[in-house]
Design a protein around this motif. Structure first.
Motif, PDB file in Angstrom:
ATOM      1  N   SER A  37       0.857  -1.194   0.000  1.00  0.00           N
ATOM      2  CA  SER A  37       0.000   0.000   0.000  1.00  0.00           C
ATOM      3  C   SER A  37       0.881   1.228   0.000  1.00  0.00           C
ATOM      4  O   SER A  37       0.544   2.258  -0.578  1.00  0.00           O
ATOM      5  CB  SER A  37      -0.891   0.009   1.244  1.00  0.00           C
ATOM      6  N   VAL A  38       2.024   1.090   0.677  1.00  0.00           N
ATOM      7  CA  VAL A  38       3.000   2.190   0.703  1.00  0.00           C
ATOM      8  C   VAL A  38       4.360   1.626   1.095  1.00  0.00           C
ATOM      9  O   VAL A  38       4.451   0.600   1.772  1.00  0.00           O
ATOM     10  CB  VAL A  38       2.549   3.296   1.694  1.00  0.00           C
ATOM     11  N   SER A  39       5.398   2.301   0.633  1.00  0.00           N
ATOM     12  CA  SER A  39       6.746   1.990   1.119  1.00  0.00           C
ATOM     13  C   SER A  39       7.478   3.312   1.269  1.00  0.00           C
ATOM     14  O   SER A  39       7.134   4.302   0.600  1.00  0.00           O
ATOM     15  CB  SER A  39       7.487   1.066   0.155  1.00  0.00           C
ATOM     16  N   PHE A  40       8.449   3.318   2.156  1.00  0.00           N
ATOM     17  CA  PHE A  40       9.223   4.545   2.330  1.00  0.00           C
ATOM     18  C   PHE A  40      10.621   4.194   2.802  1.00  0.00           C
ATOM     19  O   PHE A  40      10.796   3.368   3.694  1.00  0.00           O
ATOM     20  CB  PHE A  40       8.558   5.482   3.355  1.00  0.00           C
ATOM     21  N   ALA A 127       6.471   6.668   6.408  1.00  0.00           N
ATOM     22  CA  ALA A 127       5.695   5.786   5.524  1.00  0.00           C
ATOM     23  C   ALA A 127       4.193   6.055   5.729  1.00  0.00           C
ATOM     24  O   ALA A 127       3.427   6.129   4.762  1.00  0.00           O
ATOM     25  CB  ALA A 127       6.023   4.325   5.827  1.00  0.00           C
ATOM     26  N   ARG A 130       3.300   9.322   4.106  1.00  0.00           N
ATOM     27  CA  ARG A 130       3.196   9.173   2.644  1.00  0.00           C
ATOM     28  C   ARG A 130       1.884   8.485   2.264  1.00  0.00           C
ATOM     29  O   ARG A 130       1.234   8.857   1.293  1.00  0.00           O
ATOM     30  CB  ARG A 130       4.370   8.364   2.091  1.00  0.00           C
ATOM     31  N   TYR A 131       1.482   7.480   3.034  1.00  0.00           N
ATOM     32  CA  TYR A 131       0.245   6.761   2.739  1.00  0.00           C
ATOM     33  C   TYR A 131      -0.951   7.705   2.820  1.00  0.00           C
ATOM     34  O   TYR A 131      -1.827   7.698   1.954  1.00  0.00           O
ATOM     35  CB  TYR A 131       0.067   5.594   3.707  1.00  0.00           C
ATOM     36  N   LYS A 132      -0.975   8.534   3.857  1.00  0.00           N
ATOM     37  CA  LYS A 132      -2.097   9.466   4.034  1.00  0.00           C
ATOM     38  C   LYS A 132      -2.155  10.448   2.863  1.00  0.00           C
ATOM     39  O   LYS A 132      -3.234  10.757   2.356  1.00  0.00           O
ATOM     40  CB  LYS A 132      -1.947  10.216   5.356  1.00  0.00           C
ATOM     41  N   THR A 133      -1.006  10.925   2.416  1.00  0.00           N
ATOM     42  CA  THR A 133      -0.963  11.847   1.276  1.00  0.00           C
ATOM     43  C   THR A 133      -1.469  11.144   0.015  1.00  0.00           C
ATOM     44  O   THR A 133      -2.249  11.706  -0.758  1.00  0.00           O
ATOM     45  CB  THR A 133       0.498  12.325   1.048  1.00  0.00           C
ATOM     46  N   LYS A 134      -1.037   9.895  -0.147  1.00  0.00           N
ATOM     47  CA  LYS A 134      -1.431   9.108  -1.324  1.00  0.00           C
ATOM     48  C   LYS A 134      -2.951   8.896  -1.361  1.00  0.00           C
ATOM     49  O   LYS A 134      -3.594   9.094  -2.388  1.00  0.00           O
ATOM     50  CB  LYS A 134      -0.722   7.737  -1.201  1.00  0.00           C
TER      51      LYS A 134
END
Ligand code: FES
Length: 142
Positions: A37-40, A127, A130-134
């Motif tokens: 779902s996300v990576s950072f 991470a 970033r997920y929340k922004t995505k």
């Protein structure tokens, strides 16, 4: 003495708990999630880098978590501990996990390794950001 036993003995002398050693030796949750779902990836002040991969459900619960690191035993033990701790937690709950919680979960690691714990926590924090922004970007009306 086998190489593994020598390493275990050295880690024990350095102040790593059995749990922290096992996380490092067994490489718990080390790897990637193929379609996360996300990576950072985040590089800490020591120059070491950690990348965290999360699989997050529509209910914001973390279903799976893995990580890769270019770093020390402290980074790997911290990454394993944190990824274990966040599975099944909501993003809000996961974000509340701090350095003390990770240290308590590990039992003990050398005092000089606190910044390795910070690296794991900070990478997770970024991470999640970033997920929340995505998610926000994908739900915006274009
Ligand atoms: Fe850099 Fe441990 S020394 S993460």
């Amino acid at each position: 003495m086998s190489k593994m036993t020598e390493m275990e003995s050295l880690m024990r002398k350095s102040g790593y708990s059995e749990k922290a050693m096992n996380y490092y030796i067994q490489k718990v949750n080390v790897g990637e999630i193929s379609e996360p779902s996300v990576s950072f990836a985040y590089t800490g002040p020591c120059g070491d880098t950690m990348e965290i991969f999360l699989e997050i459900g529509s209910d914001n619960v973390i279903r799976d978590a893995k990580f890769q690191a270019i770093g020390c035993a402290g980074a790997f033990a911290s990454g394993s501990a944190l990824t274990e701790m966040i599975k099944g937690k909501t993003l809000v709950q996961a974000k509340k996990i701090d350095e003390d919680n990770i240290m308590n979960h590990l039992g003990h690691i050398p005092a000089q390794k606190i910044h390795c714990v910070c690296l794991a926590r900070r990478t997770l924090e970024k991470a999640i950001e970033r997920y929340k922004t995505k998610i926000k970007d994908s739900t915006e009306i274009k």
